[in-house]
Design a protein around this motif. Structure first.
Motif, PDB file in Angstrom:
ATOM      1  N   ALA A 183     -10.552  -6.457   6.967  1.00 19.54           N
ATOM      2  CA  ALA A 183      -9.937  -5.819   8.122  1.00 19.54           C
ATOM      3  C   ALA A 183     -11.066  -5.338   9.030  1.00 19.54           C
ATOM      4  O   ALA A 183     -12.171  -5.894   8.988  1.00 19.54           O
ATOM      5  CB  ALA A 183      -9.044  -4.678   7.657  1.00 19.54           C
ATOM      6  N   THR A 240     -16.098  -6.925  11.704  1.00 16.53           N
ATOM      7  CA  THR A 240     -15.613  -7.861  10.688  1.00 16.53           C
ATOM      8  C   THR A 240     -16.735  -8.639  10.013  1.00 16.53           C
ATOM      9  O   THR A 240     -16.481  -9.583   9.269  1.00 16.53           O
ATOM     10  CB  THR A 240     -14.618  -8.859  11.306  1.00 16.53           C
ATOM     11  OG1 THR A 240     -15.253  -9.540  12.399  1.00 16.53           O
ATOM     12  CG2 THR A 240     -13.363  -8.160  11.805  1.00 16.53           C
ATOM     13  N   ARG A 254     -11.658  -3.172   3.637  1.00 15.94           N
ATOM     14  CA  ARG A 254     -11.260  -4.378   2.919  1.00 15.94           C
ATOM     15  C   ARG A 254      -9.892  -4.156   2.290  1.00 15.94           C
ATOM     16  O   ARG A 254      -9.611  -3.092   1.735  1.00 15.94           O
ATOM     17  CB  ARG A 254     -12.290  -4.731   1.843  1.00 15.94           C
ATOM     18  CG  ARG A 254     -13.632  -5.097   2.444  1.00 15.94           C
ATOM     19  CD  ARG A 254     -14.638  -5.454   1.402  1.00 15.94           C
ATOM     20  NE  ARG A 254     -15.936  -5.738   2.012  1.00 15.94           N
ATOM     21  CZ  ARG A 254     -17.028  -6.073   1.337  1.00 15.94           C
ATOM     22  NH1 ARG A 254     -16.980  -6.159   0.013  1.00 15.94           N
ATOM     23  NH2 ARG A 254     -18.157  -6.307   1.972  1.00 15.94           N
ATOM     24  N   VAL A 255      -9.061  -5.174   2.388  1.00  9.95           N
ATOM     25  CA  VAL A 255      -7.713  -5.111   1.812  1.00  9.95           C
ATOM     26  C   VAL A 255      -7.811  -5.555   0.354  1.00  9.95           C
ATOM     27  O   VAL A 255      -8.264  -6.665   0.064  1.00  9.95           O
ATOM     28  CB  VAL A 255      -6.736  -6.010   2.585  1.00  9.95           C
ATOM     29  CG1 VAL A 255      -5.317  -5.827   2.041  1.00  9.95           C
ATOM     30  CG2 VAL A 255      -6.789  -5.723   4.083  1.00  9.95           C
ATOM     31  N   TYR A 265      -6.217  -1.986   9.915  1.00  8.51           N
ATOM     32  CA  TYR A 265      -5.950  -2.500   8.574  1.00  8.51           C
ATOM     33  C   TYR A 265      -5.558  -3.979   8.553  1.00  8.51           C
ATOM     34  O   TYR A 265      -5.415  -4.562   7.475  1.00  8.51           O
ATOM     35  CB  TYR A 265      -4.817  -1.696   7.923  1.00  8.51           C
ATOM     36  CG  TYR A 265      -5.202  -0.308   7.471  1.00  8.51           C
ATOM     37  CD1 TYR A 265      -6.536   0.097   7.358  1.00  8.51           C
ATOM     38  CD2 TYR A 265      -4.213   0.615   7.142  1.00  8.51           C
ATOM     39  CE1 TYR A 265      -6.863   1.371   6.942  1.00  8.51           C
ATOM     40  CE2 TYR A 265      -4.537   1.889   6.715  1.00  8.51           C
ATOM     41  CZ  TYR A 265      -5.861   2.268   6.619  1.00  8.51           C
ATOM     42  OH  TYR A 265      -6.170   3.534   6.195  1.00  8.51           O
ATOM     43  N   ARG A 266      -5.367  -4.573   9.717  1.00  8.62           N
ATOM     44  CA  ARG A 266      -4.914  -5.971   9.761  1.00  8.62           C
ATOM     45  C   ARG A 266      -6.036  -6.917   9.317  1.00  8.62           C
ATOM     46  O   ARG A 266      -7.159  -6.827   9.807  1.00  8.62           O
ATOM     47  CB  ARG A 266      -4.477  -6.325  11.181  1.00  8.62           C
ATOM     48  CG  ARG A 266      -3.997  -7.760  11.358  1.00  8.62           C
ATOM     49  CD  ARG A 266      -3.514  -8.002  12.783  1.00  8.62           C
ATOM     50  NE  ARG A 266      -4.583  -7.909  13.769  1.00  8.62           N
ATOM     51  CZ  ARG A 266      -5.418  -8.913  14.079  1.00  8.62           C
ATOM     52  NH1 ARG A 266      -5.322 -10.088  13.455  1.00  8.62           N
ATOM     53  NH2 ARG A 266      -6.353  -8.753  15.004  1.00  8.62           N
ATOM     54  N   PRO A 267      -5.758  -7.842   8.376  1.00  7.00           N
ATOM     55  CA  PRO A 267      -6.769  -8.846   8.037  1.00  7.00           C
ATOM     56  C   PRO A 267      -7.178  -9.628   9.284  1.00  7.00           C
ATOM     57  O   PRO A 267      -6.321 -10.113  10.028  1.00  7.00           O
ATOM     58  CB  PRO A 267      -6.063  -9.733   7.010  1.00  7.00           C
ATOM     59  CG  PRO A 267      -5.014  -8.840   6.409  1.00  7.00           C
ATOM     60  CD  PRO A 267      -4.551  -7.967   7.540  1.00  7.00           C
ATOM     61  N   GLN A 268      -8.484  -9.751   9.504  1.00  5.10           N
ATOM     62  CA  GLN A 268      -8.991 -10.244  10.778  1.00  5.10           C
ATOM     63  C   GLN A 268      -9.581 -11.654  10.720  1.00  5.10           C
ATOM     64  O   GLN A 268      -9.759 -12.283  11.752  1.00  5.10           O
ATOM     65  CB  GLN A 268     -10.084  -9.295  11.290  1.00  5.10           C
ATOM     66  CG  GLN A 268      -9.616  -7.859  11.517  1.00  5.10           C
ATOM     67  CD  GLN A 268      -8.959  -7.658  12.856  1.00  5.10           C
ATOM     68  OE1 GLN A 268      -9.304  -8.313  13.836  1.00  5.10           O
ATOM     69  NE2 GLN A 268      -8.006  -6.728  12.925  1.00  5.10           N
ATOM     70  N   GLU A 299      -3.818  -2.039  13.480  1.00  3.60           N
ATOM     71  CA  GLU A 299      -4.859  -2.983  13.902  1.00  3.60           C
ATOM     72  C   GLU A 299      -6.100  -2.846  13.021  1.00  3.60           C
ATOM     73  O   GLU A 299      -6.732  -3.836  12.661  1.00  3.60           O
ATOM     74  CB  GLU A 299      -5.231  -2.751  15.367  1.00  3.60           C
ATOM     75  CG  GLU A 299      -6.313  -3.678  15.905  1.00  3.60           C
ATOM     76  CD  GLU A 299      -5.931  -5.155  15.865  1.00  3.60           C
ATOM     77  OE1 GLU A 299      -6.841  -6.004  15.980  1.00  3.60           O
ATOM     78  OE2 GLU A 299      -4.727  -5.473  15.720  1.00  3.60           O
ATOM     79  N   MET A 306      -6.384  -0.046   0.708  1.00  2.00           N
ATOM     80  CA  MET A 306      -7.550  -0.241   1.558  1.00  2.00           C
ATOM     81  C   MET A 306      -8.746   0.442   0.896  1.00  2.00           C
ATOM     82  O   MET A 306      -8.608   1.534   0.320  1.00  2.00           O
ATOM     83  CB  MET A 306      -7.310   0.360   2.946  1.00  2.00           C
ATOM     84  CG  MET A 306      -6.017  -0.075   3.610  1.00  2.00           C
ATOM     85  SD  MET A 306      -5.862  -1.870   3.804  1.00  2.00           S
ATOM     86  CE  MET A 306      -7.243  -2.197   4.911  1.00  2.00           C
TER      87      MET A 306
END
Length: 387
Positions: free
Chosen positions: A321, A138, A325-326, A295-298, A293, A336
């Motif tokens: 993510a 990240t 990046r989203v 693709y989830r924004p972190q 997981e 993505m």
């Protein structure tokens, strides 16, 4: 030293223009509704903005390659036309290929996202605070990015061959962290290079062998490999640098990227890149939980980018993510993506995973101002409207 000769942007001879148009038509046959002339015009606009000899693109929709084309030249000196099958160094898009392989190891419980990096790279010095694999993924690890002058006079160290990631990391591994991990966002290719050590330790295999067997071959990526200068690579395109002040186009130095195979050392065609995106969307590479997981924004909502050394305002962190990046296009559609730039090239991969529409782009010169993100969104919109 005399200035390089001023070169106008190369134009395709009539025969090569005809071949390029024929390739466009053949690539578009399965999707007759596509306005390939409009797509070609968008590519030409991208090429002109980059002041590049060539530009290429590929679009895949639900596993069907509906568009693969190029404009201009992949190789100026030999007058080779650019196509969607031309092979380029994809720069930091290499990172998204690697993170999929890493998440496979997470699925197999061979690697932990929240483990300290020393669990997989015991040679990496401990810093003022622990660094986890997730923080590397990240860009919140605190490990620095490149800095001016570190490759020596004339950037001579860029041509050195490194045989393992431990040796390749010696230039920067002993430096203190810029900040305590998790405190800021700061893009770092050096940090992501450590993922090579983690994946090799967890898989028990050399990284290229692992990625070829577990990611590239299952996705049908027949042209993808590490960028090793000595290899003979069919359809390898050449890259260039554009000088805004003089208008000169010159060959880019052929940097040895053995110090950053994860960070920016993979070569691939646009066709291979869209095959990768579809294979991911189709569940051929990862299960649903691992993809979710990844693709989830972190990032925490209040995290800021690390301040610039000159005191200028830092840009806002992206929606980060795990490596990906989203993004959101002008129509509000989420996708993505990742961009890349290295050795005189710009690349972009956009994956509309919910619609299974994947777009890959490439231009083969640096120095201009191409809008790869906007072009990728426009190309995607040309097929999304009909879904």
């Amino acid at each position: 030293m005399p200035s390089p000769p001023r070169l106008s942007t190369p134009q395709l001879p009539p025969l090569l223009r005809w071949c390029t148009l024929l390739c466009l038509c053949l690539a578009a046959l399965p999707a007759a509704a596509l306005d390939t002339s409009a797509l070609q015009a968008q590519l030409e606009t991208l090429r002109a903005a980059a002041h590049a000899p060539g530009a290429s693109a590929a679009i895949m929709v639900k596993g069907e390659l509906v568009y693969s084309a190029g404009v201009g030249l992949a190789d100026v000196e030999n007058q080779v036309p650019m196509t969607g099958a031309s092979v380029h160094n994809i720069g930091s898009v290499s990172k998204v290929l690697a993170v999929v392989g890493l998440m496979q190891l997470v699925e197999q419980d061979k690697l932990k996202l929240d483990a300290q990096i020393q669990a997989y790279a015991p040679w990496f010095p401990r810093k003022q605070a622990p660094i986890t694999v997730r923080q590397i993924l990240t860009h919140t690890s605190g490990i620095r990015h490149y800095k001016d002058g570190e490759f020596g006079e004339g950037d001579v160290l860029m041509y050195r061959q490194w045989n393992d990631i431990q040796a390749a990391s010696q230039r920067w591994k002993d430096d203190p962290l810029l900040f305590d991990p998790g405190r800021y966002w700061n893009y770092s290719s050096y940090a992501t290079n450590l993922l090579q050590a983690a994946m090799e330790q967890a898989s028990g295999r050399p990284l290229e062998d692992y990625l070829r067997a577990q990611v590239w071959q299952p996705a049908g990526m027949t042209s993808t490999q590490f960028d090793i200068p000595a290899r003979i690579v069919p359809r390898r395109a050449h890259a260039y640098e554009y000088d805004k002040a003089t208008g000169a186009l010159t060959n880019t130095p052929q940097e040895n990227v053995s110090y950053k195979f994860v960070g920016g050392g993979v070569i691939a065609s646009d066709e291979d890149m869209v095959r990768f995106g579809h294979a991911l969307n189709a569940g051929k590479l990862l299960g649903k939980r691992a993809i979710a997981e990844m693709y989830r924004p972190q990032l925490k909502p209040d995290i800021e980018a690390f301040p610039n050394p000159d005191g200028s305002p830092a840009r806002k962190p992206p929606v980060q993510a795990l490596i990906w990046r989203v993004q959101t296009d002008g129509a509000g559609r989420r996708y993505m993506a990742h961009s890349g730039s290295v050795k005189g090239t710009y690349s972009y991969l956009a994956n509309y995973d919910q619609q299974d529409v994947v777009v890959a782009l490439h231009v083969n010169a640096q120095g201009g101002e191409p809008d790869l993100k906007g072009t990728a969104e426009a190309l995607a919109a040309s097929v999304l409207a009909g879904l």
